[in-house]
Motif scaffolding. Structure first.
Motif, PDB file in Angstrom:
ATOM      1  N   TYR A  66      33.620  18.440  52.906  1.00  0.00           N
ATOM      2  CA  TYR A  66      32.186  18.686  52.765  1.00  0.00           C
ATOM      3  C   TYR A  66      31.449  17.561  53.482  1.00  0.00           C
ATOM      4  O   TYR A  66      31.825  16.393  53.367  1.00  0.00           O
ATOM      5  CB  TYR A  66      31.813  18.732  51.268  1.00  0.00           C
ATOM      6  N   LEU A 232      22.612  27.323  42.607  1.00  0.00           N
ATOM      7  CA  LEU A 232      22.192  27.628  43.975  1.00  0.00           C
ATOM      8  C   LEU A 232      21.338  28.896  44.036  1.00  0.00           C
ATOM      9  O   LEU A 232      20.377  28.986  44.799  1.00  0.00           O
ATOM     10  CB  LEU A 232      23.400  27.736  44.914  1.00  0.00           C
ATOM     11  N   ILE A 279      30.123  25.909  47.744  1.00  0.00           N
ATOM     12  CA  ILE A 279      28.767  25.456  48.094  1.00  0.00           C
ATOM     13  C   ILE A 279      28.429  25.900  49.518  1.00  0.00           C
ATOM     14  O   ILE A 279      27.354  26.455  49.765  1.00  0.00           O
ATOM     15  CB  ILE A 279      28.632  23.921  47.954  1.00  0.00           C
ATOM     16  N   THR A 280      29.348  25.674  50.433  1.00  0.00           N
ATOM     17  CA  THR A 280      29.102  26.039  51.829  1.00  0.00           C
ATOM     18  C   THR A 280      28.852  27.542  51.949  1.00  0.00           C
ATOM     19  O   THR A 280      27.883  27.975  52.589  1.00  0.00           O
ATOM     20  CB  THR A 280      30.319  25.631  52.692  1.00  0.00           C
ATOM     21  N   CYS A 283      25.549  28.672  50.199  1.00  0.00           N
ATOM     22  CA  CYS A 283      24.374  28.211  50.945  1.00  0.00           C
ATOM     23  C   CYS A 283      24.151  29.093  52.170  1.00  0.00           C
ATOM     24  O   CYS A 283      23.017  29.429  52.501  1.00  0.00           O
ATOM     25  CB  CYS A 283      24.518  26.748  51.356  1.00  0.00           C
ATOM     26  N   ARG A 284      25.232  29.478  52.817  1.00  0.00           N
ATOM     27  CA  ARG A 284      25.102  30.347  53.983  1.00  0.00           C
ATOM     28  C   ARG A 284      24.474  31.689  53.558  1.00  0.00           C
ATOM     29  O   ARG A 284      23.491  32.138  54.131  1.00  0.00           O
ATOM     30  CB  ARG A 284      26.469  30.564  54.634  1.00  0.00           C
ATOM     31  N   THR A 289      20.046  25.026  53.205  1.00  0.00           N
ATOM     32  CA  THR A 289      20.757  23.948  53.894  1.00  0.00           C
ATOM     33  C   THR A 289      21.689  23.312  52.869  1.00  0.00           C
ATOM     34  O   THR A 289      21.240  22.967  51.765  1.00  0.00           O
ATOM     35  CB  THR A 289      19.760  22.879  54.387  1.00  0.00           C
ATOM     36  N   PRO A 290      22.995  23.167  53.182  1.00  0.00           N
ATOM     37  CA  PRO A 290      23.893  22.575  52.184  1.00  0.00           C
ATOM     38  C   PRO A 290      23.384  21.201  51.735  1.00  0.00           C
ATOM     39  O   PRO A 290      23.119  20.338  52.565  1.00  0.00           O
ATOM     40  CB  PRO A 290      25.226  22.453  52.933  1.00  0.00           C
ATOM     41  N   LEU A 293      26.116  16.421  48.134  1.00  0.00           N
ATOM     42  CA  LEU A 293      26.884  16.691  46.916  1.00  0.00           C
ATOM     43  C   LEU A 293      27.198  15.372  46.201  1.00  0.00           C
ATOM     44  O   LEU A 293      27.705  14.436  46.825  1.00  0.00           O
ATOM     45  CB  LEU A 293      28.192  17.408  47.291  1.00  0.00           C
TER      46      LEU A 293
END
Ligand SMILES: *Cc1c(COP(=O)(O)O)cnc(C)c1O
Length: 440
Positions: A66, A232, A279-280, A283-284, A289-290, A293
């Protein structure tokens, strides 16, 4: 020559544990029997190599998966100035709960901007102090705190995270769950909107993002993934509604530790992989925007690196019932087993005869006036005699901070060992220390 794999229990002792040529347990190249003699027992011994490699494991495993990660050690697991210095050297941040921890961090020279401050009942003075020292984030736990913070901040600008209670069951001991709906920690779901609205409107607060902490001793990654999902999704709603961007997400601590030979949790890498991917990916999908963390390990950094040495005293056999073995410590230096039961079970070996066969069943007690003063029920050990040195594994986290002076027991000394050298990082408490606050 004894090899480590011949003695399965050594797998839960500090990383550098080995049997030396005297047949004694050695940690960091130091003979533990000699340590017991030099510093007395009970004695906590920490393997510095183990502590540092846990810090690095977190940094590496999360860092390579990450892009933006802060690892913040939770010093409530084991607070000592030497420990905080070590953690600072390893480039970790801190995640504190009280002004006491903040003061110790300051005394250890810890950079204040690398401190994050959750805590479910912060006082006016604590918030004031956090602002005075410009700590990294105040993690707002509830609406009352939010109001107080806005008042105290005045014209100053304060960076905050908002602690959300995601209502996720982490499947651990009930005393160790902090993110289920029925919890004293964080904002319950019904308060999220009001807290966010109030915080975004306050000109003196900079809302950086969100924080959650699910509990301690987790063996599963799914609770983290579910909580990340909930937070998220909520962040995406806020983006639409307020054009608010989540810049930081703290997922708390809680990754479980191997205390017992047969109970192995997945490695940090496994958690890092699933969490980073989640998370990645989310977020996509949600067009966010990531965020930065933050991961807040406590137990996982300190638990395995620390062990306790006791001297065996009275051995009392009650035929057909059990054999009581009393040590020179007890729930004054490790109350975890008495508090959490089998969940907090630890392993033990005889430091002065590590390779002897485990032929006898014992229950290990302390010397305090409490029948609950038990360290380990029903453990198989070699035949014991008075004077043997008992080494108990997995005592690096939460044992030392939960010590007490019941029966006027003086709290043990702590040594760090590395490369054949031991250094005393906390001296043994004396009876004079115990009386220091008493007024005639
Ligand atoms: C206790 C705590 C941690 C550390 O938990 P471990 O199980 O020791 O990793 C992290 N964050 C917060 C907010 C905590 O209260």
């Amino acid at each position: 020559m004894v090899i480590k794999s011949d003695i399965p229990r050594l797998a839960v002792f500090p990383q550098t544990a080995e049997v030396n040529n005297k047949g004694n347990l050695a940690i960091g190249g130091c003979d533990t029997v000699a340590l017991a003699k030099e510093y007395g027992t009970p004695l906590y011994v920490f393997d510095e190599t183990d502590l540092r490699s846990r810090c690095r494991e977190y940094k590496t495993e999360f860092g390579k998966r990450y892009p933006k990660v802060i690892i913040a050690y939770s010093p409530k697991a084991f607070t000592a100035k030497a420990m905080l210095k070590l953690v600072a050297e390893e480039g970790l941040d801190l995640d504190i709960v009280t002004s006491g921890e903040m003061s110790i961090a300051r005394a250890a020279g810890f950079p204040m901007e690398r401190i994050h401050f959750p805590g479910n009942n912060k006082s006016f003075d604590e918030l004031n102090m956090a602002m005075k020292y410009h700590i990294g984030h105040i993690v707002v736990d509830n609406l009352q705190e939010l109001d107080m913070l806005i008042k105290i901040a005045g014209r100053k600008k304060v960076k905050i995270l908002i602690r959300l209670n995601p209502g996720v069951d982490p499947h651990t001991h009930k005393y160790n769950t902090t993110g289920i709906a029925d919890s004293k920690f964080g904002l319950p779901r019904g308060d999220w909107d009001e807290a966010v609205r109030t915080a975004l409107l306050a000109k003196n607060l900079g809302v950086d993002g969100f924080h959650f902490h699910l509990g301690s001793g987790l063996f599963e990654v799914e609770p983290y993934l579910n909580a990340i999902d909930a937070v998220l999704k909520y962040a995406a709603e806020l983006k639409k509604k307020y054009n608010f961007e989540i810049r930081t997400l703290s997922i708390g601590g809680g990754i479980g530790v191997q205390y017992l030979v047969g109970k192995v949790p997945p490695p940090v890498a496994y958690f890092a992989e699933a969490i980073a991917k989640k998370i990645t990916g989310r977020c996509r999908e949600l067009k966010l925007t990531p965020p930065m963390l933050i991961v807040e390990p406590g137990r996982k950094i300190a638990a395995r690196a620390g062990m306790t040495l006791y001297t065996v005293g009275v051995i009392k056999e009650i035929p057909g019932i059990r054999t009581y073995v009393s040590t020179d410590g007890g729930i004054s230096d490790n109350i975890r087993y008495a508090m959490y039961g089998e969940f907090a079970r630890q392993e033990a070996v005889i430091a002065n005869r590590v390779s002897a066969r485990n032929t006898n069943k014992y229950t290990i007690y302390g010397k305090l006036c409490e029948s609950g003063d038990v360290l380990i029920y029903d453990i198989m050990l070699p035949k014991l005699k008075a004077g043997d040195i008992l080494a108990v594994s997995g005592s690096g986290a939460y044992s030392i901070p939960m010590q007490n002076n019941y029966n006027s027991m003086c709290r043990p000394a702590i040594v760090f060992v590395k490369d054949g050298k031991a250094r005393l990082i906390r001296r043994r408490e004396t009876v004079e220390d115990l009386m220091q606050r008493d007024l005639d």
